[in-house]
Design an enzyme around this catalytic site. Structure first.
Site, mmCIF file in Angstrom:
data_model
loop_
_atom_site.group_PDB
_atom_site.id
_atom_site.type_symbol
_atom_site.label_atom_id
_atom_site.label_comp_id
_atom_site.label_asym_id
_atom_site.label_seq_id
_atom_site.Cartn_x
_atom_site.Cartn_y
_atom_site.Cartn_z
ATOM 1 N N SER A 89 -15.751 4.785 16.691
ATOM 2 C CA SER A 89 -15.864 3.611 17.268
ATOM 3 C C SER A 89 -17.592 3.249 17.425
ATOM 4 C CB SER A 89 -15.508 3.532 18.687
ATOM 5 O OG SER A 89 -13.887 3.484 18.539
ATOM 6 N N HIS A 95 -14.596 -1.314 14.835
ATOM 7 C CA HIS A 95 -14.433 -0.727 13.468
ATOM 8 C C HIS A 95 -14.314 -2.056 12.569
ATOM 9 C CE1 HIS A 95 -12.989 3.184 14.801
ATOM 10 N NE2 HIS A 95 -13.046 2.651 16.134
ATOM 11 N N HIS A 140 -5.891 4.440 13.566
ATOM 12 C CA HIS A 140 -5.358 5.107 14.461
ATOM 13 C C HIS A 140 -3.918 4.857 14.547
ATOM 14 C CE1 HIS A 140 -9.416 3.681 15.511
ATOM 15 N NE2 HIS A 140 -9.597 4.947 16.163
ATOM 16 N N TYR A 158 -2.228 4.634 17.526
ATOM 17 C CA TYR A 158 -1.882 3.694 18.572
ATOM 18 C C TYR A 158 -1.911 2.095 17.800
ATOM 19 C CZ TYR A 158 -6.873 3.084 18.957
ATOM 20 O OH TYR A 158 -8.254 2.546 18.547
ATOM 21 N N GLU A 159 -2.551 2.043 16.650
ATOM 22 C CA GLU A 159 -2.559 0.806 16.224
ATOM 23 C C GLU A 159 -0.816 0.466 15.582
ATOM 24 O OE1 GLU A 159 -6.210 -0.383 13.776
ATOM 25 O OE2 GLU A 159 -6.288 1.712 13.899
ATOM 26 N N ALA A 164 -15.681 8.799 19.241
ATOM 27 C CA ALA A 164 -16.204 8.361 20.616
ATOM 28 C C ALA A 164 -15.037 9.367 21.250
ATOM 29 C CB ALA A 164 -15.862 7.106 20.935
ATOM 30 N N MET A 189 -8.574 9.752 20.820
ATOM 31 C CA MET A 189 -7.406 9.113 20.156
ATOM 32 C C MET A 189 -7.360 9.212 18.819
ATOM 33 S SD MET A 189 -7.037 5.986 22.528
ATOM 34 C CE MET A 189 -7.576 6.054 24.279
ATOM 35 N N SER A 190 -8.348 10.042 18.032
ATOM 36 C CA SER A 190 -8.256 10.112 16.472
ATOM 37 C C SER A 190 -8.897 11.463 16.123
ATOM 38 C CB SER A 190 -9.583 9.089 16.130
ATOM 39 O OG SER A 190 -10.695 9.717 16.399
ATOM 40 N N ASN A 222 -18.132 8.885 27.683
ATOM 41 C CA ASN A 222 -17.576 8.371 29.082
ATOM 42 C C ASN A 222 -17.360 9.791 29.654
ATOM 43 O OD1 ASN A 222 -15.405 7.793 27.493
ATOM 44 N ND2 ASN A 222 -14.161 8.052 29.366
ATOM 45 N N HIS A 274 -13.090 0.387 27.104
ATOM 46 C CA HIS A 274 -13.667 0.218 25.631
ATOM 47 C C HIS A 274 -15.078 -0.200 25.647
ATOM 48 C CE1 HIS A 274 -13.417 0.819 21.350
ATOM 49 N NE2 HIS A 274 -13.254 -0.608 21.216
HETATM 50 N N1 HPA Z 1 -10.171 9.029 26.262
HETATM 51 C C1 HPA Z 1 -9.581 9.084 25.207
HETATM 52 N N2 HPA Z 1 -10.299 8.468 24.263
HETATM 53 C C2 HPA Z 1 -11.528 8.080 24.465
HETATM 54 C C3 HPA Z 1 -12.058 8.089 25.557
HETATM 55 C C4 HPA Z 1 -11.280 8.826 26.807
HETATM 56 O O1 HPA Z 1 -11.896 8.986 27.900
HETATM 57 N N3 HPA Z 1 -13.322 7.850 25.511
HETATM 58 C C5 HPA Z 1 -13.542 7.435 24.215
HETATM 59 N N4 HPA Z 1 -12.443 7.511 23.577
#
Ligand code: HPA
Length: 293
Positions: free
Chosen positions: A37, A68, A90, A92-93, A120, A223-224, A247, A261
């Protein structure tokens, strides 16, 4: 050219995509890089580029996530032949595991030897700061532990063995070179090592889930990445993984922080240049050259 999700990873389909690409570029990449990302800028830095939109490549899936771009970029960094995915896929898509990992098998058939994955991630380790780059030492796949594995189903030995080893998923030598690169560039203050945990998303985690992941020994959550790494190891690619901590996860009910995001993309942009320098330096160490298919 449409392709049923479950057929996408067949040897023949992957080979058709490989042949289509080989007919349109003479470059034979030795390293494939998946840009996470907001980290697609690395691909823009390649020299002697040939760019393919995902939608133009036979059987290639389409990326639907902001940040992306959906392009496959062939080119060179410090004389090292690379192919970069500007945009990944991903679960989740709504993509199946075979769709998410389809490009990896195409890379293998292209003669790629090394996969560099970037992503990320949320920081679980209390010592991590936003903007840190974590070299992935290992992963925990909660999907995998629940039986959702991209290698589930009949095994095609032309890709790899039925029961691939995962205790050496992340290549020690590449990890050493990445650390050496960080040192030489003076980046030690923001580089770390740790365990990446995959969750399905697209929801960010609850406080209780974050506490659980910490207790499991994970340092970062995202998530990847893990499905691609499993398939890469299955077909013998060496893997280096980098998580940008965009984060800190929320670990207390009194916290006012909320994962989102926009913050992920913002941090990616702030650290993108450093990450690009790091990978360029590392590729320089890997030397010039293309793959020998
Ligand atoms: N959780 C899950 N996926 C992420 C996060 C998170 O805090 N930050 C970036 N991708």
């Amino acid at each position: 050219m449409a392709c049923a999700e479950e057929d996408r990873c067949s040897y023949e389909v992957c080979k058709e995509t490989r042949d289509w690409l080989c007919a349109r570029t003479a470059l034979r990449p030795r390293t494939a890089i998946i840009c996470g990302s907001g980290l697609g800028g690395l691909a823009d830095a390649l020299e002697n580029k040939t760019v393919f939109e995902y939608e133009d490549i036979p059987h290639f899936p389409h990326s639907t996530v902001a940040g992306h771009r959906g392009r496959l970029v062939f080119g060179e960094l410090r004389g090292h032949a690379c192919v970069c995915m500007q945009g990944r896929f991903h679960g989740y898509e709504g993509h199946s595991a075979s769709t998410v990992t389809f490009p990896i098998r195409v890379f293998f058939l292209l003669g790629v030897e090394i996969l560099i994955v970037t992503n990320a991630a949320g920081g679980l380790n209390p010592h991590f700061q936003v903007g840190d780059v974590m070299f992935i030492r290992d992963h925990i796949s909660l999907f995998g532990l629940a039986g959702l594995n991209p290698l589930r189903g009949p095994n095609d030995e032309r890709f790899g063995a039925r029961f691939p080893c995962m205790s050496d998923a992340y290549d020690q030598e590449l990890l050493g070179l990445a650390q050496e690169s960080a040192q030489e560039l003076g980046f030690q203050s923001f580089t770390r090592q740790g365990v990446y945990c995959l969750l399905p998303g697209p929801c960010y985690e609850t406080v209780a889930e974050c506490q659980l992941l910490q207790a499991l020994g994970a340092d970062a959550v995202g998530m990847s990445t893990v499905p691609e790494v499993m398939v890469a190891r299955h077909c013998g690619l060496r893997v280096l993984g980098l998580s940008l901590i965009t984060n800190k996860v929320v670990l207390s009910y009194s916290s006012q922080e909320k994962a989102n995001h926009e913050e992920v993309l913002h941090t990616s942009q702030l650290r993108a240049e450093g990450l690009q320098k790091l990978l360029t330096h590392l590729l320089g160490k890997l030397g010039e050259g293309t793959a020998c298919p």
